[in-house]
Design a protein around this motif. Structure first.
Motif, PDB file in Angstrom:
ATOM      1  N   SER A   8       0.839  -1.200   0.000  1.00 44.33           N
ATOM      2  CA  SER A   8       0.000   0.000   0.000  1.00 44.33           C
ATOM      3  C   SER A   8       0.869   1.243   0.000  1.00 44.33           C
ATOM      4  CB  SER A   8      -0.917  -0.014   1.226  1.00 44.33           C
ATOM      5  OG  SER A   8      -0.128  -0.113   2.383  1.00 44.33           O
ATOM      6  N   GLY A   9       0.235   2.385  -0.234  1.00 42.99           N
ATOM      7  CA  GLY A   9       0.948   3.664  -0.162  1.00 42.99           C
ATOM      8  C   GLY A   9       1.804   3.965  -1.374  1.00 42.99           C
ATOM      9  N   GLY A  10       1.570   3.261  -2.497  1.00 45.01           N
ATOM     10  CA  GLY A  10       2.404   3.458  -3.677  1.00 45.01           C
ATOM     11  C   GLY A  10       2.098   4.756  -4.410  1.00 45.01           C
ATOM     12  N   HIS A  11       3.106   5.243  -5.145  1.00 45.78           N
ATOM     13  CA  HIS A  11       2.958   6.446  -5.962  1.00 45.78           C
ATOM     14  C   HIS A  11       3.512   6.167  -7.353  1.00 45.78           C
ATOM     15  CE1 HIS A  11       2.533   8.085  -1.967  1.00 45.78           C
ATOM     16  NE2 HIS A  11       2.044   9.194  -2.484  1.00 45.78           N
ATOM     17  N   ASP A  12       2.951   6.805  -8.363  1.00 49.43           N
ATOM     18  CA  ASP A  12       3.507   6.643  -9.709  1.00 49.43           C
ATOM     19  C   ASP A  12       4.678   7.602  -9.904  1.00 49.43           C
ATOM     20  OD1 ASP A  12       2.562   9.131 -10.391  1.00 49.43           O
ATOM     21  OD2 ASP A  12       0.933   8.407 -11.672  1.00 49.43           O
ATOM     22  N   LYS A  13       5.242   7.607 -11.123  1.00 48.69           N
ATOM     23  CA  LYS A  13       6.452   8.398 -11.347  1.00 48.69           C
ATOM     24  C   LYS A  13       6.191   9.908 -11.248  1.00 48.69           C
ATOM     25  CE  LYS A  13       8.541   4.846 -14.262  1.00 48.69           C
ATOM     26  NZ  LYS A  13       8.780   4.414 -15.663  1.00 48.69           N
ATOM     27  N   SER A  14       4.914  10.334 -11.371  1.00 52.61           N
ATOM     28  CA  SER A  14       4.594  11.759 -11.243  1.00 52.61           C
ATOM     29  C   SER A  14       4.191  12.128  -9.820  1.00 52.61           C
ATOM     30  CB  SER A  14       3.449  12.122 -12.193  1.00 52.61           C
ATOM     31  OG  SER A  14       3.596  11.487 -13.423  1.00 52.61           O
ATOM     32  N   GLY A  15       4.223  11.119  -8.911  1.00 48.50           N
ATOM     33  CA  GLY A  15       3.892  11.396  -7.517  1.00 48.50           C
ATOM     34  C   GLY A  15       2.425  11.202  -7.160  1.00 48.50           C
ATOM     35  N   ALA A  16       1.602  10.782  -8.153  1.00 47.20           N
ATOM     36  CA  ALA A  16       0.175  10.544  -7.856  1.00 47.20           C
ATOM     37  C   ALA A  16       0.016   9.207  -7.135  1.00 47.20           C
ATOM     38  CB  ALA A  16      -0.622  10.535  -9.160  1.00 47.20           C
ATOM     39  N   ALA A  17      -0.891   9.160  -6.155  1.00 45.21           N
ATOM     40  CA  ALA A  17      -1.058   7.964  -5.330  1.00 45.21           C
ATOM     41  C   ALA A  17      -1.686   6.823  -6.133  1.00 45.21           C
ATOM     42  CB  ALA A  17      -1.911   8.289  -4.117  1.00 45.21           C
ATOM     43  N   GLU A  18      -1.251   5.613  -5.812  1.00 47.83           N
ATOM     44  CA  GLU A  18      -1.862   4.419  -6.399  1.00 47.83           C
ATOM     45  C   GLU A  18      -3.260   4.278  -5.812  1.00 47.83           C
ATOM     46  OE1 GLU A  18       0.868   0.868  -7.804  1.00 47.83           O
ATOM     47  OE2 GLU A  18       0.648   0.932  -5.650  1.00 47.83           O
ATOM     48  N   LYS A  19      -4.221   3.850  -6.658  1.00 49.14           N
ATOM     49  CA  LYS A  19      -5.622   3.890  -6.228  1.00 49.14           C
ATOM     50  C   LYS A  19      -5.929   3.027  -5.015  1.00 49.14           C
ATOM     51  CE  LYS A  19      -7.556   4.211 -10.677  1.00 49.14           C
ATOM     52  NZ  LYS A  19      -8.401   3.507 -11.610  1.00 49.14           N
ATOM     53  N   ALA A  20      -5.427   1.771  -5.036  1.00 49.26           N
ATOM     54  CA  ALA A  20      -5.816   0.851  -3.963  1.00 49.26           C
ATOM     55  C   ALA A  20      -4.626   0.023  -3.515  1.00 49.26           C
ATOM     56  CB  ALA A  20      -6.926  -0.074  -4.470  1.00 49.26           C
ATOM     57  N   ALA A  21      -4.765  -0.612  -2.351  1.00 50.51           N
ATOM     58  CA  ALA A  21      -3.733  -1.532  -1.893  1.00 50.51           C
ATOM     59  C   ALA A  21      -3.756  -2.767  -2.800  1.00 50.51           C
ATOM     60  CB  ALA A  21      -3.977  -1.935  -0.451  1.00 50.51           C
TER      61      ALA A  21
END
Lengths: 260, 245
Positions: free
Chosen positions: A18-31
């Protein structure tokens, strides 16, 4: 000096990131949740973040990787002692590596591996792996063969059978098994029997549909989480039938047959 | 200051993984310094410098590199203290696999790679046998099963060391290595400490730059080997007892 002795590794039933972010810093939607006995397929173009996720699992990510994901085991973050014990033991990997480098005979090597696992009858365990590998490999090989002389397909067959039958790591990461030169569905069935959490990066449509769940990557993070639908079950059966037909034709042509 | 000795055969990835682990330690607020002991030349200073780690290279030149290491350790320690480091790593070359730079009561690390052959853990000897941490590199080039068998062979040679797989190219595992380095005991000096394994006795004519071959040129501490007649393969002789720690 004496470092703390690692306690025996546990056998988790569920992992989550959980708590992931993409390369632009946007949060990953779900765990992202992975369970024993389930296959999760990772899909997406090169560089979209599939390998990052595999190494997040392997390194027990704790917010300290570029994705900033955190790994939980059976619902909670591992303690320092557990991290220490699990380091290097949580994950078995089948990579795209097609060659062995050790200078040993096949059966000697498998016996050494079984002994390292403290299997009661190492010789018999080694023989089981050898037989399973020969069933997967296109061309059979003998027990005295040198590891380094096996063909690419034979090597992969041996790596897969060994991982399925001898590895005690609770998580299995598979990288593009479709390029292995072995029967991929038979290989997957063998691996699934080993009661592991299976995560598989693939570009193959039949393998992707065989998975219980598909994670689709974009820009370094998971964009879609899809469970296999009823319609996809039917599509899978149809595609698998086409593959069987292709395999039949290939086998016939190889031995000089003609196609009606 | 914490002190760590690192040993391993040439080109196994010592410098790569230490530079990365020290970088992680420094980023977390622990200044590091590295002393590299080598024989004739070394390019490792550049690797450490580009990672922002103070480094000093000491070349043994015409001397036995292990003796050179032992006789320069106090000065190396003083230099590292002078840089303001809280953690000092002493990296030694693989040399002849006969020796071990490890010191009793301090953290000892051995680096070997997965490509060295199944008997390597046995051949490497005291620098692996007497280590607290064994780092295995190049695991990405071999299969899971080979990694596991190799790990088992290491375990057979050293029953108590922590064994870690580390990738010197991608840095995978270096964070964990940094955590292990941070566990090294803190010491004020190396004076009066003891090595874990004795260095080889020397002082023969070849130590004094003799280059000619032949019995008449052999002076001082000379030992003759036993050569067996015929094809019989003798049991491998055990290592010298007088070297045991």
């Amino acid at each position: 000096m004496l470092l703390p002795d690692a306690p025996a590794a546990t056998s988790p039933r569920e992992l989550s990131l959980s708590g992931g972010h993409d390369k632009s810093g946007a949060a990953e939607k779900a765990a992202l949740v992975f369970r024993v006995g389930e296959i999760t397929a990772l899909l997406g173009p090169t560089g979209s973040g599939k390998s990052r996720l595999l190494s997040d699992i392997e390194s027990l990510a704790d917010g300290d990787t570029p994705s900033r994901r955190r790994l939980a085991i059976d619902g909670r973050a591992p303690s320092d002692d557990e991290r220490f014990a699990l380091q290097g033991r949580l994950v078995a990997q089948i990579t795209q590596n097609m060659n062995f480098v050790l200078d040993m005979g096949v059966l000697d090597f498998l016996t050494a591996h079984a002994e390292s696992r403290a299997v009661p009858d190492a010789g018999a365990a080694a023989r089981r792996v050898f037989d399973a590998a020969n069933e997967l490999a296109g061309e059979p090989f003998v027990a005295q063969s040198q590891l380094t002389q096996l063909s690419g397909g034979q090597s992969r067959a041996l790596m897969i059978a060994d991982t399925a039958l001898l590895s005690t790591s609770p998580v299995l990461l598979i990288d593009e098994i479709e390029n292995a030169g072995v029967d991929k569905r038979q290989a997957l069935a063998l691996l699934l029997k080993s009661e592991k959490i299976i995560v598989m990066a693939t570009h193959d449509p039949v393998l992707a549909l065989s998975a219980h769940r598909r994670l689709v990557f974009e820009n370094g993070a998971v964009r879609h989480i899809l469970n296999r639908s009823e319609a996809e079950n039917a599509a899978l059966a149809r595609l698998a039938g086409m593959e069987d037909e292709l395999a039949r034709v290939r086998a016939a042509l190889r031995v000089g047959g003609t196609i009606e | 200051m914490r002190l760590v000795t690192v040993a391993g055969p040439p080109s196994c990835g010592k410098t790569s993984i230490i530079a990365r682990a020290c970088r992680q330690l420094q980023d977390a607020g622990t200044p590091c310094a590295v002393v590299k002991f080598d024989c004739l030349k070394s390019r490792d200073a550049a690797a450490y410098a580009s990672a922002g780690i103070p480094v000093s290279v000491a070349l043994s030149g015409g001397l036995c590199p292990d003796h050179f290491y032992a006789t320069n350790l106090e000065e190396a320690f003083t230099w590292a203290q002078g840089t303001g480091a809280a953690c000092c790593v002493i990296e030694t070359a693989g040399l002849c696999n006969r020796c071990s730079p490890h010191i009793r009561g301090l953290l000892a690390l051995c680096v070997i790679d997965n490509l060295m052959g199944i008997d390597a853990p046995e051949k490497i000897g005291p620098m692996l046998r007497l280590a607290d941490v064994v780092c295995v590199t190049k695991g990405d080039l071999v299969s899971q099963a080979e990694r596991e068998v190799y790990r088992h062979r290491i375990r057979q040679m050293n029953s108590r060391a922590v064994i870690r797989h580390i990738n010197g190219l991608t840095g995978q595992g270096c964070q964990d290595l940094a955590r292990l380095l941070a566990l090294a005991p803190e010491v004020d000096s190396v004076t009066e400490r003891t090595l874990r394994f004795a260095m080889p006795a020397a002082v023969c004519s070849y130590c004094l730059s003799e280059m000619r071959l032949g019995a008449r040129y052999q002076k001082g501490n000379v030992k003759k080997a036993m050569f067996v007649q015929g094809l019989a393969t003798p049991a491998a002789p055990e290592e010298d007892d007088d070297a045991a720690s």
